[in-house]
Design an enzyme around this catalytic site. Structure first.
Site, short mmCIF file in Angstrom:
data_model
loop_
_atom_site.label_atom_id
_atom_site.label_comp_id
_atom_site.label_asym_id
_atom_site.label_seq_id
_atom_site.Cartn_x
_atom_site.Cartn_y
_atom_site.Cartn_z
N GLU A 105 0.85 -1.18 0.00
CA GLU A 105 0.00 0.00 0.00
C GLU A 105 0.89 1.23 0.00
OE1 GLU A 105 -1.38 1.81 3.83
OE2 GLU A 105 -1.55 -0.29 4.42
N LYS A 135 -7.89 -3.78 10.18
CA LYS A 135 -6.55 -3.33 10.56
C LYS A 135 -6.60 -2.88 12.03
CE LYS A 135 -3.76 0.82 9.60
NZ LYS A 135 -3.57 1.91 8.62
#
Length: 210
Positions: free
Chosen positions: A40, A128
């Site tokens: 990412e 997350k």
């Protein structure tokens, strides 16, 4: 893409955030070359959207590429236009819904049981748990798995080699790793050192019990 399946397969997300867009791009490409399949690019980095655009061109259409720190609807839209195919957020904001509307699976930030319940109702691909290091590390993750045994957790924040091993052993689906993996490579630091760290973390996740 099926982000949950990709997380289960690769078990490692590299987080790239830097002040040098060219170095950040080199970092992304080196990570992928070393077999780190999930990367990412944080939107909080300098010219992050251009890094995503150039990385997408270099990687082609079929390699996973994420945008991190997606906070708002416009963040999600801009990341999608740049070529990201999954989104990562630090919390539960407008960016989660917008990304899902665009067909981007979301690794959504949550910390407390209440936030976990809310995130699941939003249809995210995985959670997350951030920032994990400041809230007990693997012990906190283990505690969360009591009431949430089937939730796909990806702890992020202060995940070094030891923490990665501990979190994976505690039942994490995958781990998200920033500076302990990327170091200063995205700011112009050594790419060869980055490659060594990438091989180390790939070994860590390969040795973890599924």
């Amino acid at each position: 893409m099926d982000l949950t399946a990709a997380l289960a397969t690769h078990r490692l997300v590299a987080i790239v955030r830097g002040d040098d867009p060219d170095a950040a791009l080199r970092t992304v490409l080196a990570l992928v070359e070393e077999g780190v399949e999930l990367v990412e690019v944080s939107l909080s980095g300098r010219d992050a959207l251009s890094v995503i655009e150039r990385a997408r061109l270099a990687l082609g259409p079929d390699r996973p590429l994420g945008a991190g720190t997606v906070l708002t609807t416009e963040d999600a839209r801009a990341a999608h236009r740049a070529g990201a195919d999954f989104a990562v957020t630090p919390g539960l904001g407008d960016g989660v819904d917008a990304a899902r509307e665009l067909g981007m699976p979301v690794l959504a930030g949550a910390l407390t049981p209440t936030e976990i319940i809310a995130a699941r109702s939003m249809g995210v691909a995985a959670l997350k748990i951030f920032p994990i290091a400041q809230f007990g590390g693997a012990a906190y993750l283990k505690a969360l798995r009591g009431p949430f045994p089937d939730v796909p957790f990806v702890p992020v924040g202060g995940i070094d080699e030891a923490a990665a091993r501990a979190c994976l052993a505690a039942g994490a689906l995958a781990v998200g790793v920033g500076s302990p993996l990327v170091g200063d490579a995205a700011d112009g630091g050594s790419i060869s050192a980055l490659r060594e760290r990438a091989r180390l973390f790939r070994t860590v996740v390969a040795e973890a019990t599924p």
